[in-house]
Enzyme design. Structure first.
Site, PDB file in Angstrom:
ATOM      1  CG  ASP A   1      51.612  30.769 -47.502  1.00  0.00           C
ATOM      2  OD1 ASP A   1      50.608  31.394 -48.067  1.00  0.00           O
ATOM      3  OD2 ASP A   1      51.374  29.534 -47.406  1.00  0.00           O
TER       4      ASP A   1
ATOM      5  CE1 TYR B   1      49.439  21.741 -46.717  1.00  0.00           C
ATOM      6  CE2 TYR B   1      48.470  21.504 -44.584  1.00  0.00           C
ATOM      7  CZ  TYR B   1      49.034  22.420 -45.395  1.00  0.00           C
ATOM      8  OH  TYR B   1      49.026  23.637 -45.385  1.00  0.00           O
TER       9      TYR B   1
ATOM     10  CE1 TYR C   1      50.015  23.991 -50.610  1.00  0.00           C
ATOM     11  CE2 TYR C   1      49.985  24.230 -52.766  1.00  0.00           C
ATOM     12  CZ  TYR C   1      50.460  24.636 -51.665  1.00  0.00           C
ATOM     13  OH  TYR C   1      51.403  25.252 -51.444  1.00  0.00           O
TER      14      TYR C   1
ATOM     15  CD  GLN D   1      44.123  30.907 -47.654  1.00  0.00           C
ATOM     16  OE1 GLN D   1      43.183  30.377 -48.110  1.00  0.00           O
ATOM     17  NE2 GLN D   1      45.382  30.486 -47.944  1.00  0.00           N
TER      18      GLN D   1
ATOM     19  CG  ASP E   1      43.480  28.085 -53.107  1.00  0.00           C
ATOM     20  OD1 ASP E   1      43.892  28.659 -51.974  1.00  0.00           O
ATOM     21  OD2 ASP E   1      44.552  27.586 -54.073  1.00  0.00           O
TER      22      ASP E   1
ATOM     23  CD1 TRP F   1      45.088  26.948 -48.317  1.00  0.00           C
ATOM     24  CD2 TRP F   1      44.668  24.817 -49.027  1.00  0.00           C
ATOM     25  NE1 TRP F   1      45.751  26.276 -47.735  1.00  0.00           N
ATOM     26  CE2 TRP F   1      45.606  24.844 -48.222  1.00  0.00           C
ATOM     27  CE3 TRP F   1      44.091  23.414 -49.412  1.00  0.00           C
ATOM     28  CZ2 TRP F   1      46.232  23.682 -47.810  1.00  0.00           C
ATOM     29  CZ3 TRP F   1      44.612  22.353 -49.181  1.00  0.00           C
ATOM     30  CH2 TRP F   1      46.190  22.344 -48.393  1.00  0.00           C
ATOM     31  CG  ASN F   2      38.993  31.374 -46.964  1.00  0.00           C
ATOM     32  OD1 ASN F   2      38.382  32.164 -47.765  1.00  0.00           O
ATOM     33  ND2 ASN F   2      38.585  31.528 -45.455  1.00  0.00           N
TER      34      ASN F   2
ATOM     35  NE  ARG G   1      57.072  24.708 -50.277  1.00  0.00           N
ATOM     36  CZ  ARG G   1      55.679  24.889 -50.344  1.00  0.00           C
ATOM     37  NH1 ARG G   1      55.027  25.222 -51.429  1.00  0.00           N
ATOM     38  NH2 ARG G   1      54.897  24.872 -49.290  1.00  0.00           N
TER      39      ARG G   1
ATOM     40  CD  GLU H   1      51.978  26.382 -55.408  1.00  0.00           C
ATOM     41  OE1 GLU H   1      52.613  25.457 -55.535  1.00  0.00           O
ATOM     42  OE2 GLU H   1      51.350  26.998 -54.176  1.00  0.00           O
TER      43      GLU H   1
HETATM   44  C1  GLC Z   1      49.993  28.103 -50.390  1.00  0.00           C
HETATM   45  C2  GLC Z   1      49.697  29.756 -51.021  1.00  0.00           C
HETATM   46  C3  GLC Z   1      48.357  29.963 -50.490  1.00  0.00           C
HETATM   47  C4  GLC Z   1      47.318  29.176 -50.990  1.00  0.00           C
HETATM   48  C5  GLC Z   1      47.534  27.782 -50.975  1.00  0.00           C
HETATM   49  C6  GLC Z   1      46.862  26.630 -51.706  1.00  0.00           C
HETATM   50  O1  GLC Z   1      49.859  27.874 -49.134  1.00  0.00           O
HETATM   51  O2  GLC Z   1      50.487  30.517 -50.298  1.00  0.00           O
HETATM   52  O3  GLC Z   1      48.165  31.412 -51.016  1.00  0.00           O
HETATM   53  O4  GLC Z   1      46.136  29.306 -50.570  1.00  0.00           O
HETATM   54  O5  GLC Z   1      48.853  27.629 -51.432  1.00  0.00           O
HETATM   55  O6  GLC Z   1      46.853  26.933 -53.132  1.00  0.00           O
END
Ligand code: GLC
Length: 428
Positions: free
Chosen positions: A167, A85, A33, A105, A40, A37-38, A200, A396
């Protein structure tokens, strides 16, 4: 720092945050990643605030710099180019100056900002920065109810499983049946190159994720159209509870800072949301359930999404029932809180959001259960979280039966939550 930490976990957590810090935002983890991310970021700011309050405010401010003109706050901001990604900026094609995804999110920002403010040592800095964020968060909340609750039910729908933050949950399987797997452009997944494919989502699920992105892109990401056009509209109790909590927290904060109009609007949203949430309660499951808005039916799935409402000011009896459900999970799972009921045959201990434990959701469930006076089980959730870190590091997510670390490693929000848990434990 109030933390009593003899094993060095705190320092290690701070090191993980630093490693993933890109100056004005933090990536969830390198490789898997590589962007912002929102939710996060908003939860990460809580961890950062124990080390550097100004940096914590910046984390959330950076996210809101990329808010859309209509109020939506995207789930990913692609600050830099990285082809590791999928789906990347050209697939989303949202036309934003800095590329972003086109979906949102869970709305934790309102909660995070209030918590940052409440415990700020530098109140002048906190007041200045909170005042700047308040109208932006208010706009986001308004966007939700305008665009995702067009009939005014008091509850918003998610239009893509990724919006839930959970997700790959079993919650989405039924509604996903309606989403076609054909007619999409060829693509190469990147997640399975960074993590074990067995953990996954499946190919059919991924095809459907992509189908929805292409459908929304075809509508020019016009949020006034997406809701009704989407074959996937799910009212997730967890997602709504987070938004309701954020509205209530934003209202309290706005009141303190003299922003009465923002306070009133958000108080009203929270009150209506709490009433409407009751329609998702299931006595039989002793938790809330999702509603598929297209078919109008409640979804037969006992996931963490139905326990997360503990995070909002739900009736005491509901919080107590949720506490008993978590205790029941503890009879099977060594570590709490599994993302799906371990006694359900569909439970998968290692597959993404279909069983494993996440520390962020633990944090929210525990926070709510403490507030509801369910201290014993809340403490067990915190203990479980810290044991996972000691046994398996800053992963994670974790297998709830064995504690095995899964997904990406040296994970930002896991580290942030550990700092929060240590701090809370020291204060209790
Ligand atoms: C995955 C998780 C999501 C999170 C992202 C980054 O997509 O499901 O909730 O924001 O990873 O950590």
């Amino acid at each position: 720092m109030a933390v009593q930490d003899t094993s060095g976990i705190f320092d290690h957590a701070v090191e993980v945050l630093r490693e993933n810090d890109r100056g004005t935002y933090t990536v969830p983890t390198k490789g898997l990643y590589p962007f912002q991310w929102n939710w996060d970021s908003c939860l990460t700011a809580l961890g950062q605030s124990h080390v550097d309050e100004a940096r914590a405010w910046t984390e959330i401010e950076t996210l809101f710099e990329h808010q859309w003109p209509d109020g939506m706050v995207p789930h990913i901001v692609f600050h830099v180019f990285d082809d590791g990604y999928f789906p990347g900026p050209n697939v989303w094609n949202t036309g934003r100056p800095t590329p972003t995804s086109g979906i949102t999110q869970p709305a934790v920002a309102g909660f995070a900002v209030r918590r940052l403010f409440d415990r700020a040592k530098d109140k002048a800095l906190a007041t200045e920065r909170a005042l700047r964020l308040l109208p932006k968060i208010d706009l986001w909340h308004r966007w939700f109810y305008q665009n995702r609750d067009p009939k005014g039910e008091g509850l918003v729908a998610i239009l893509h499983p990724w919006e839930s933050g959970r997700d790959n949950s079993i919650d989405w399987d039924q509604a996903f049946e309606r989403v076609p797997t054909e007619g999409i452009e060829p693509y190469t997944r990147r997640d399975t190159q960074h993590a074990d494919p067995a953990h996954r989502p499946t190919k059919a699920q991924y095809d459907r994720y992509v189908y929805l992105v292409e459908l929304f892109r075809g509508l020019g990401w016009d949020n006034t159209q997406l809701h009704d056009a989407s074959p996937f509209q799910v009212v997730d109790p967890g997602f709504n509870a987070i938004l309701i909590r954020a509205c209530a927290d934003l209202a309290d904060l706005a009141e303190q800072l003299g922003e009465t109009a923002i306070a009133e609007a958000n108080r009203e949203r929270a009150e209506r949301g709490l009433l409407a949430l009751e329609t998702l309660w299931s006595d039989e499951h002793s938790q809330y359930r999702c509603r598929d808005r297209v078919s109008g039916t409640l979804v037969e799935s006992h996931s963490l999404g139905g326990l997360l409402p503990a995070f909002a000011a739900i009736p005491q009896a509901r919080a107590a029932a949720i506490a008993r459900t978590v205790e029941r999970h503890a009879q099977t799972a060594r570590f709490l809180v599994p993302s799906h009921d371990p006694s359900d045959p569909r439970f998968e201990q290692k597959r993404y959001w279909r069983g494993p434990v996440w520390l962020v959701t633990n944090y929210m469930v525990a926070d709510g259960l403490f507030a509801a006076g369910e201290r014993e089980i809340a403490n067990r959730i915190v203990q479980s979280s810290l044991e996972l870190i000691q046994e398996s590091g800053f992963a994670e997510y974790y297998d709830p039966l064995t504690g095995e670390p899964c997904g990406g490693g040296r994970f930002t929000w896991t580290a942030a939550m550990v700092i929060e848990f240590l701090d809370q434990a020291a204060r209790r």
